[in-house]
Design an enzyme around this catalytic site. Sequence first.
Site, PDB file in Angstrom:
ATOM      1  N   GLN A 110       0.876  -1.188   0.000  1.00 18.43           N
ATOM      2  CA  GLN A 110       0.000   0.000   0.000  1.00 18.43           C
ATOM      3  C   GLN A 110       0.908   1.232   0.000  1.00 18.43           C
ATOM      4  O   GLN A 110       1.053   1.928   1.001  1.00 18.43           O
ATOM      5  CB  GLN A 110      -0.934  -0.039   1.214  1.00 18.43           C
ATOM      6  CG  GLN A 110      -1.884  -1.236   1.148  1.00 18.43           C
ATOM      7  CD  GLN A 110      -2.796  -1.343   2.363  1.00 18.43           C
ATOM      8  OE1 GLN A 110      -3.129  -0.349   2.990  1.00 18.43           O
ATOM      9  NE2 GLN A 110      -3.198  -2.555   2.685  1.00 18.43           N
TER      10      GLN A 110
ATOM     11  N   HIS B 292       9.109  -3.623  -1.261  1.00 16.11           N
ATOM     12  CA  HIS B 292       8.240  -3.848  -2.418  1.00 16.11           C
ATOM     13  C   HIS B 292       8.310  -2.666  -3.393  1.00 16.11           C
ATOM     14  O   HIS B 292       8.274  -2.850  -4.604  1.00 16.11           O
ATOM     15  CB  HIS B 292       6.800  -4.078  -1.960  1.00 16.11           C
ATOM     16  CG  HIS B 292       5.858  -4.354  -3.094  1.00 16.11           C
ATOM     17  ND1 HIS B 292       5.969  -5.481  -3.882  1.00 16.11           N
ATOM     18  CD2 HIS B 292       4.817  -3.635  -3.595  1.00 16.11           C
ATOM     19  CE1 HIS B 292       5.029  -5.453  -4.814  1.00 16.11           C
ATOM     20  NE2 HIS B 292       4.314  -4.351  -4.663  1.00 16.11           N
TER      21      HIS B 292
ATOM     22  N   ASP C  48       5.343 -10.068 -14.250  1.00 17.23           N
ATOM     23  CA  ASP C  48       4.550  -8.891 -14.641  1.00 17.23           C
ATOM     24  C   ASP C  48       5.504  -7.759 -15.017  1.00 17.23           C
ATOM     25  O   ASP C  48       6.716  -7.879 -14.880  1.00 17.23           O
ATOM     26  CB  ASP C  48       3.603  -8.457 -13.505  1.00 17.23           C
ATOM     27  CG  ASP C  48       4.338  -8.277 -12.179  1.00 17.23           C
ATOM     28  OD1 ASP C  48       5.512  -7.854 -12.190  1.00 17.23           O
ATOM     29  OD2 ASP C  48       3.734  -8.563 -11.123  1.00 17.23           O
TER      30      ASP C  48
ATOM     31  N   LYS D 135       0.234  -9.590 -18.954  1.00 13.51           N
ATOM     32  CA  LYS D 135      -1.127 -10.043 -18.644  1.00 13.51           C
ATOM     33  C   LYS D 135      -2.110  -8.943 -18.992  1.00 13.51           C
ATOM     34  O   LYS D 135      -1.851  -7.780 -18.707  1.00 13.51           O
ATOM     35  CB  LYS D 135      -1.262 -10.331 -17.141  1.00 13.51           C
ATOM     36  CG  LYS D 135      -0.461 -11.498 -16.648  1.00 13.51           C
ATOM     37  CD  LYS D 135      -0.977 -11.951 -15.299  1.00 13.51           C
ATOM     38  CE  LYS D 135      -0.852 -10.905 -14.224  1.00 13.51           C
ATOM     39  NZ  LYS D 135       0.425 -10.900 -13.533  1.00 13.51           N
TER      40      LYS D 135
ATOM     41  N   ARG E 203      -6.592  -8.240 -19.176  1.00 19.62           N
ATOM     42  CA  ARG E 203      -7.954  -8.745 -19.031  1.00 19.62           C
ATOM     43  C   ARG E 203      -8.794  -8.032 -20.081  1.00 19.62           C
ATOM     44  O   ARG E 203      -8.974  -6.824 -20.000  1.00 19.62           O
ATOM     45  CB  ARG E 203      -8.439  -8.387 -17.626  1.00 19.62           C
ATOM     46  CG  ARG E 203      -9.345  -9.415 -17.012  1.00 19.62           C
ATOM     47  CD  ARG E 203      -9.724  -8.985 -15.608  1.00 19.62           C
ATOM     48  NE  ARG E 203      -8.796  -9.478 -14.599  1.00 19.62           N
ATOM     49  CZ  ARG E 203      -8.800 -10.698 -14.111  1.00 19.62           C
ATOM     50  NH1 ARG E 203      -9.665 -11.585 -14.546  1.00 19.62           N
ATOM     51  NH2 ARG E 203      -7.945 -11.065 -13.195  1.00 19.62           N
TER      52      ARG E 203
ATOM     53  N   THR F 166      -0.340 -15.386  -9.169  1.00 17.49           N
ATOM     54  CA  THR F 166       0.423 -14.842 -10.303  1.00 17.49           C
ATOM     55  C   THR F 166       1.520 -15.801 -10.743  1.00 17.49           C
ATOM     56  O   THR F 166       1.680 -16.090 -11.924  1.00 17.49           O
ATOM     57  CB  THR F 166       1.048 -13.482  -9.899  1.00 17.49           C
ATOM     58  OG1 THR F 166       0.002 -12.594  -9.525  1.00 17.49           O
ATOM     59  CG2 THR F 166       1.843 -12.874 -11.034  1.00 17.49           C
TER      60      THR F 166
END
Length: 317
Positions: free
Chosen positions: A103, A136, A175, A198, A200, A232
Site C-alpha cells: 500500500q 516492495h 509482470d 497479462k 484482461r 500470479t
Amino acid sequence: MSTGYKDSSLKVFTLNSNPVLAKEIADQIGIELGKCSVTSFSDGEIQINIEESIRGCDVYVVQSTSAPVNQHMMELLIMIDALKRASAKSINIVMPYYGYARQDRKARAREPITAKLVADLLQTAGASRVISLDLHAPQIQGFFNIPVDQLVGVPILADYWGSKGLEDIVVVSPDHGGVTRARQLADRLKAPIAIIDKRRPRPNVAEVMNIVGNIEGKTAILIDDIIDTAGTITLGANALIENGATEVYACCTHPVLSGPAIQRINDSKIKELVVTNSIALKDEKRIDKVTELSVAPLISEAIIRVHELQSVSILFD
C-alpha cells in the site's frame, strides 16, 4: 558460533516474528542475543521487559512485520518505546520483511498509503534507522526522514541458481513491475529475460497471457519479491510450459505464502520454489518443492558495517 565480537555496545534483540533468523544473525556477528521477554496480558495487550542494561548501546531489533502483521507491528513499536526510555544510544530496526509495503500509493480514490503510515509510526516511536530487504517499492525509503538501508536478495538467489548448473536459462518477470529485478538476476546468470504480459479483455474474463521474449525449449526461472497467494506465479509457470518452456523454477525474497499458496505451488508446473528466511516458514509450508536460503550472513554483515561506520552499499554490488 559466538567468536566474541569486540564491541560490547552492539546489541541484537529479537521479538516474536523470526527468532530463529535473529539467533543466526547474532551467531554470525559473534554475540549473544539480548535478553528480553515479550508476553501478553490476558486481554491480549503486549508486555515487554528488557532484562539487561542497554544504556548508551547501539541496539538492533530484528522483527519482520509478517503475519500476524498487526501483532508484530505493535510488538516492535512497544519495544522501540522501551529502548528509548532505557537510554539506548541508537535504535536500529532490522526489518527483513516490511509489512504493508504494497500500500505504497493511492491506486484508487480514498485509499490510505499505509506504507507511509508505518514509516511515521516507527519514527514517532523513536527508531533511528531501518535496515530492510527488498522493499516492495523503492520509494518507501523516501517515506522516512531517518536512514534506510535496503539490502537486496538477488545475489543470494543468483548464487543458488548458479550452483545448480541449469542449462539454457531464461529469467522471467511475472509482470511488468518486476522487470528490473529480473534483469538483475539475468545479468548475474548471464541469461536473457522474458516478461509475462497479462491483460484482461473485459471484467470477469480470464486473463490473456502473452510472453514477451524467447522461452521455447528453455529452462525458465520466475522471480518476484513477494509470493503471497501464489496466483500470479503459478499461472505464469503454467503459461510458460504451455508456450514451450521445458522446465519452470521460481524464486522470491519474501515467502508470505498465505491462503491457498502452498496448495497452488504443489499443484503447479513449478519444479522448485526458492525463498529466503526473511519470513519464518511454518512447518506446514515446508513442502519438498520449497528451498529456503538464509539472509543471516547478509544482514549480520550489514549490521557490522553500520555499527563500524563503513559503507553498506558495497553489499549490493
